[in-house]
Design a protein around this motif. Structure first.
Motif, PDB file in Angstrom:
ATOM      1  N   GLU A 385     -20.755   2.520  -0.747  1.00 55.46           N
ATOM      2  CA  GLU A 385     -21.167   3.625  -1.616  1.00 55.46           C
ATOM      3  C   GLU A 385     -22.056   4.600  -0.854  1.00 55.46           C
ATOM      4  N   ALA A 386     -22.941   4.073  -0.026  1.00 55.24           N
ATOM      5  CA  ALA A 386     -23.813   4.927   0.776  1.00 55.24           C
ATOM      6  C   ALA A 386     -22.997   5.803   1.709  1.00 55.24           C
ATOM      7  N   ASP A 387     -21.903   5.273   2.243  1.00 55.98           N
ATOM      8  CA  ASP A 387     -21.053   6.034   3.145  1.00 55.98           C
ATOM      9  C   ASP A 387     -20.413   7.218   2.421  1.00 55.98           C
ATOM     10  N   VAL A 388     -19.960   6.986   1.185  1.00 56.45           N
ATOM     11  CA  VAL A 388     -19.371   8.069   0.389  1.00 56.45           C
ATOM     12  C   VAL A 388     -20.421   9.135   0.098  1.00 56.45           C
ATOM     13  N   LEU A 389     -21.612   8.702  -0.297  1.00 58.39           N
ATOM     14  CA  LEU A 389     -22.686   9.645  -0.601  1.00 58.39           C
ATOM     15  C   LEU A 389     -23.102  10.438   0.636  1.00 58.39           C
ATOM     16  N   LEU A 390     -23.191   9.751   1.766  1.00 59.91           N
ATOM     17  CA  LEU A 390     -23.584  10.412   3.010  1.00 59.91           C
ATOM     18  C   LEU A 390     -22.561  11.468   3.405  1.00 59.91           C
ATOM     19  N   SER A 391     -21.290  11.135   3.244  1.00 59.89           N
ATOM     20  CA  SER A 391     -20.218  12.071   3.567  1.00 59.89           C
ATOM     21  C   SER A 391     -20.279  13.306   2.666  1.00 59.89           C
ATOM     22  N   LEU A 392     -20.555  13.099   1.395  1.00 61.77           N
ATOM     23  CA  LEU A 392     -20.617  14.203   0.433  1.00 61.77           C
ATOM     24  C   LEU A 392     -21.843  15.085   0.645  1.00 61.77           C
ATOM     25  N   ASP A 450     -15.785  22.182   4.243  1.00 59.12           N
ATOM     26  CA  ASP A 450     -15.770  20.727   4.375  1.00 59.12           C
ATOM     27  C   ASP A 450     -16.133  20.069   3.050  1.00 59.12           C
ATOM     28  N   LEU A 451     -17.172  20.588   2.400  1.00 59.37           N
ATOM     29  CA  LEU A 451     -17.605  20.015   1.121  1.00 59.37           C
ATOM     30  C   LEU A 451     -16.538  20.161   0.049  1.00 59.37           C
ATOM     31  N   LEU A 452     -16.162  21.411  -0.233  1.00 62.01           N
ATOM     32  CA  LEU A 452     -15.251  21.648  -1.356  1.00 62.01           C
ATOM     33  C   LEU A 452     -13.835  21.200  -1.044  1.00 62.01           C
ATOM     34  N   GLY A 453     -13.344  21.545   0.158  1.00 64.96           N
ATOM     35  CA  GLY A 453     -11.958  21.237   0.485  1.00 64.96           C
ATOM     36  C   GLY A 453     -11.723  19.770   0.782  1.00 64.96           C
ATOM     37  N   ARG A 454     -12.497  19.213   1.736  1.00 63.37           N
ATOM     38  CA  ARG A 454     -12.229  17.839   2.205  1.00 63.37           C
ATOM     39  C   ARG A 454     -12.935  16.783   1.363  1.00 63.37           C
ATOM     40  N   LYS A 455     -14.207  16.989   1.093  1.00 62.55           N
ATOM     41  CA  LYS A 455     -14.989  15.929   0.454  1.00 62.55           C
ATOM     42  C   LYS A 455     -14.755  15.849  -1.054  1.00 62.55           C
ATOM     43  N   VAL A 456     -14.502  16.986  -1.687  1.00 64.07           N
ATOM     44  CA  VAL A 456     -14.370  16.989  -3.150  1.00 64.07           C
ATOM     45  C   VAL A 456     -12.909  17.075  -3.591  1.00 64.07           C
ATOM     46  N   LEU A 457     -12.215  18.164  -3.266  1.00 63.82           N
ATOM     47  CA  LEU A 457     -10.867  18.357  -3.794  1.00 63.82           C
ATOM     48  C   LEU A 457      -9.866  17.360  -3.210  1.00 63.82           C
ATOM     49  N   MET A 458      -9.994  17.041  -1.912  1.00 64.87           N
ATOM     50  CA  MET A 458      -9.044  16.106  -1.318  1.00 64.87           C
ATOM     51  C   MET A 458      -9.226  14.675  -1.825  1.00 64.87           C
ATOM     52  N   VAL A 505     -12.214  25.385 -10.176  1.00 68.08           N
ATOM     53  CA  VAL A 505     -11.871  25.840  -8.825  1.00 68.08           C
ATOM     54  C   VAL A 505     -10.639  25.100  -8.316  1.00 68.08           C
ATOM     55  N   GLY A 506     -10.577  23.809  -8.602  1.00 68.56           N
ATOM     56  CA  GLY A 506      -9.427  23.020  -8.176  1.00 68.56           C
ATOM     57  C   GLY A 506      -8.128  23.497  -8.808  1.00 68.56           C
ATOM     58  N   MET A 507      -8.168  23.836 -10.079  1.00 66.86           N
ATOM     59  CA  MET A 507      -6.978  24.341 -10.756  1.00 66.86           C
ATOM     60  C   MET A 507      -6.557  25.684 -10.170  1.00 66.86           C
ATOM     61  N   ALA A 508      -7.527  26.561  -9.887  1.00 72.14           N
ATOM     62  CA  ALA A 508      -7.195  27.854  -9.298  1.00 72.14           C
ATOM     63  C   ALA A 508      -6.608  27.676  -7.899  1.00 72.14           C
ATOM     64  N   ALA A 509      -7.112  26.697  -7.167  1.00 69.20           N
ATOM     65  CA  ALA A 509      -6.625  26.472  -5.799  1.00 69.20           C
ATOM     66  C   ALA A 509      -5.198  25.960  -5.773  1.00 69.20           C
ATOM     67  N   MET A 510      -4.757  25.334  -6.840  1.00 67.60           N
ATOM     68  CA  MET A 510      -3.374  24.865  -6.896  1.00 67.60           C
ATOM     69  C   MET A 510      -2.396  26.043  -6.909  1.00 67.60           C
ATOM     70  N   LYS A 511      -2.855  27.190  -7.355  1.00 64.24           N
ATOM     71  CA  LYS A 511      -2.016  28.387  -7.385  1.00 64.24           C
ATOM     72  C   LYS A 511      -2.197  29.239  -6.128  1.00 64.24           C
ATOM     73  N   ASP A 512      -3.411  29.209  -5.568  1.00 64.44           N
ATOM     74  CA  ASP A 512      -3.704  30.030  -4.394  1.00 64.44           C
ATOM     75  C   ASP A 512      -4.742  29.297  -3.549  1.00 64.44           C
ATOM     76  N   ARG A 513      -4.349  28.862  -2.355  1.00 63.79           N
ATOM     77  CA  ARG A 513      -5.250  28.088  -1.505  1.00 63.79           C
ATOM     78  C   ARG A 513      -6.488  28.883  -1.090  1.00 63.79           C
ATOM     79  N   ASN A 514      -6.380  30.210  -1.087  1.00 64.02           N
ATOM     80  CA  ASN A 514      -7.530  31.039  -0.738  1.00 64.02           C
ATOM     81  C   ASN A 514      -8.680  30.893  -1.718  1.00 64.02           C
ATOM     82  N   GLU A 515      -8.401  30.371  -2.916  1.00 67.09           N
ATOM     83  CA  GLU A 515      -9.471  30.174  -3.891  1.00 67.09           C
ATOM     84  C   GLU A 515     -10.532  29.205  -3.376  1.00 67.09           C
ATOM     85  N   VAL A 516     -10.128  28.257  -2.531  1.00 65.42           N
ATOM     86  CA  VAL A 516     -11.093  27.307  -1.969  1.00 65.42           C
ATOM     87  C   VAL A 516     -12.087  28.033  -1.077  1.00 65.42           C
ATOM     88  N   GLY A 517     -11.558  28.840  -0.145  1.00 67.64           N
ATOM     89  CA  GLY A 517     -12.437  29.583   0.740  1.00 67.64           C
ATOM     90  C   GLY A 517     -13.273  30.611   0.005  1.00 67.64           C
TER      91      GLY A 517
END
Length: 599
Positions: A385-392, A450-458, A505-517
């Motif tokens: 659990e600490a590893d997940v928290l540290l990554s986030l 990294d936060l929004l794209g990899r750690k959260v949405l992915m 944000v995740g729903m919007a990104a499903m239509k347009d990947r630029n929404e993440v950035g």
């Protein structure tokens, strides 16, 4: 110049009362004997070193800077002597394994030392600071022979280490790097290429410097999947540990920088230098993240240092500077004017810097606590659990604390008015030194992706839920505590909104990947405010409980409670702007033709 005073009591508050570090250490392998008394003893000695040795050479080091002469770099006056005292004090070895000459203490104690030395003199602190990442990388991925050859002198502080990653055409996109590694007859590799922005890449403090270098093997896959990691020492090392001939790696020049003048930021030229593969071939980027994650926490600490330094310098000045009268009537009628600390806007600036320093300290130390658990008890459920928290939380801490550190530095300067812009007062140095922290080890924009794209949405939000559930459980436990209502109600609302915004944000990104950035930086800053609000609520709970009993430190705990109230009333509402902006849509950024930007 600001007269640095180590914030001993504030650090004790976080270590002992908010995070219960002594109890935490008892859960770690090798930490069973650490108690509050030992923590305080280490804190006191590190504070003395920072106040008496490092702070006095901070301004002079900035003024003098480093000098370069045909590849030889000389550090500012006093830097080498301070490093010798640092080594004699045993500070480099504190958090490393006894198997390689260390003292075996948890790394979070090293984080405490980093804050003290970094606030006193950030440029100097970078010389030993980069070594820890090099040591951790070798310890995690090196062969036994490599550990025997390089770790002991690094741990003892006789050598220092660097990370040589980017190149002039790369920036953050390391997949573009061109430095090559060619196999030699003896099994080593000839490393050829040029690396830029190498902090402490060359200096006069130690006999040898161990470079951790990213390079590409012949025929390696393109992009990041074809990068390998190498150890490249300044001097080759014999089997018995003695130094051999000078390796073909040389400092080509020093960067002429906005700040951190006392640290040598080098262009490093590798001309067929002897290098030694560390970790699997073509997996260098994976191995490098051992280095990078620790470096990002260290960079977050730089933001904390900037906020603390700016607050201390401005507080001292605003108590003494006389200008105008209080709008509510004279506060010091016997004087020509009132101290400017009485004015509401000056207090706004001071309290903002104070809040970001204290909030940053709680978050950085919490990350250090998580890192202890991952490194020593990583296979346990708690470790996972600490590893997940540290990554986030690492990208949040790195970006948010450095951004607010820059804001705090600017506010500290602003408290001085025109005098803040003058070099002799030392505040403009804090601004210049702080500015790089939002850039290196991955810019704010990169951390946000990294936060929004990899750690959260992915992870479909699963990593975020680990932390938001912690906040939820805390709020639920305090829901009936009327004294905590002023903190719990807004924290609960923000925590809930955090999840809702993530979904939108995740729903919007499903239509347009630029929404993440488009949303990512606002999302990260929103996350930072909510994360620090959680820690301020914890701090407020501690303060309330102490004040409800008997204490000789009433003023201290009332100040903690007041600062938490300031954060919730005047800084946490910034989340609403970030929430609105992150949902504004990528079109507000992307629809303008690039040729029309000039009009």
């Amino acid at each position: 110049m600001p007269n640095y005073q180590a914030p001993r009591r504030d650090i004790q508050f976080v270590m002992h009362e908010v995070l219960a570090m002594a109890d935490h250490y008892k859960t770690l392998q090798g930490g069973e004997d650490i108690d509050a008394e030992m923590i305080d003893a280490i804190l006191e000695e590190a504070a003395k070193f920072s106040e008496n040795i490092l702070a006095p050479i901070n301004a002079s080091g900035d003024e003098e800077g480093c000098s370069w002469n045909d590849g030889v770099v000389t550090t500012p006056s006093g830097f080498k002597q301070a490093y010798t005292q640092y080594v004699e004090g045993g500070w480099p070895s504190m958090s490393h394994s006894p198997d390689v000459g260390g003292q075996g203490l948890p790394e979070s104690l090293g984080t405490m030392i980093n804050e003290l030395s970094g606030t006193a003199n950030w440029s100097w602190s970078m010389y030993p600071g980069l070594s820890h990442g090099a040591m951790n990388t070798i310890e995690a991925h090196g062969t036994e022979e490599q550990k025997q050859k390089y770790l002991l002198p690094l741990v003892e502080g006789r050598w220092t280490g660097t990370m040589c990653l980017t190149e002039s055409h790369c920036g953050t996109d390391l997949g573009l790097l061109r430095t090559k590694a060619e196999l030699q007859a003896d099994g080593s590799y000839a490393i050829t290429g040029t690396k830029i922005f190498i902090s402490a890449g060359e200096h006069d403090m130690v006999d040898n410097i161990v470079h951790i270098v990213l390079a590409r093997l012949p025929g390696a896959p393109l992009g990041t999947k074809g990068i390998s990691l190498f150890i490249v020492p300044k001097f080759d090392v014999n089997d018995d540990g003695s130094l051999s001939q000078r390796n073909q790696v040389k400092c080509g020049s020093l960067e002429h920088k906005m700040g951190i003048h006392g640290n040598a930021t080098c262009v490093m030229n590798f001309d067929g230098a002897n290098g030694y593969l560390i970790g699997p071939a073509n997996k260098g980027l994976n191995c490098m993240f051992t280095f990078m994650n620790i470096a990002r926490i260290g960079t977050a600490a730089q933001g904390l240092c900037a906020a603390e330094g700016a607050f201390q310098g401005a507080l001292e000045y605003t108590k003494e500077r006389l200008q105008m009268r209080s709008l509510a009537g004279p506060v010091a009628p016997e004087k020509a004017a009132d101290p400017i600390i009485v004015h509401p806007d000056v207090r706004r600036m001071l309290l903002t810097a104070k809040s970001f320093a204290e909030g940053g300290r709680m978050l950085v130390y919490f990350l250090a606590q998580l890192n202890d658990t991952v490194s020593r008890n990583g296979d346990s459920d708690e470790g996972k659990e600490a590893d997940v928290l540290l990554s986030l939380l690492t990208p949040i801490a790195k970006a948010f604390i450095t951004e607010t550190g820059v804001e705090s530095a600017n506010l500290g300067l602003q408290c001085f008015g025109g005098h803040g812009y003058i070099r002799e007062y030392g505040m403009e140095q804090i601004v210049r030194d702080a500015r790089i922290a939002t850039i290196y080890e991955g810019t704010t924009g990169i951390q946000a992706l990294d936060l929004l794209g990899r750690k959260v949405l992915m992870t479909q939000g699963e990593s975020l839920k680990v932390f938001t559930k912690i906040i939820y459980r805390f709020c639920k436990a305090e829901a009936e505590n009327e004294a905590m209502a002023e903190f719990i109600k807004p924290l609960m609302a923000a925590n809930k909104e955090w999840g809702e915004l993530t979904m939108k944000v995740g729903m919007a990104a499903m239509k347009d990947r630029n929404e993440v950035g488009a949303a990512s930086v606002d999302y990260l800053m929103y996350s930072g405010y909510v994360t620090q609000a959680y820690f301020f609520a914890r701090a407020a709970k501690v303060a309330q409980e102490v004040l409800a009993g008997k204490t000789s430190e009433t003023d201290f705990y009332q100040a903690k409670l007041f600062t938490a109230r300031f954060f919730f009333a005047r800084l946490l509402p910034r989340t609403q702007t970030h929430a609105t902006t992150m949902l504004a849509g990528a079109g507000t950024l992307q629809d303008l033709n690039e040729d029309h930007f000039r009009f």
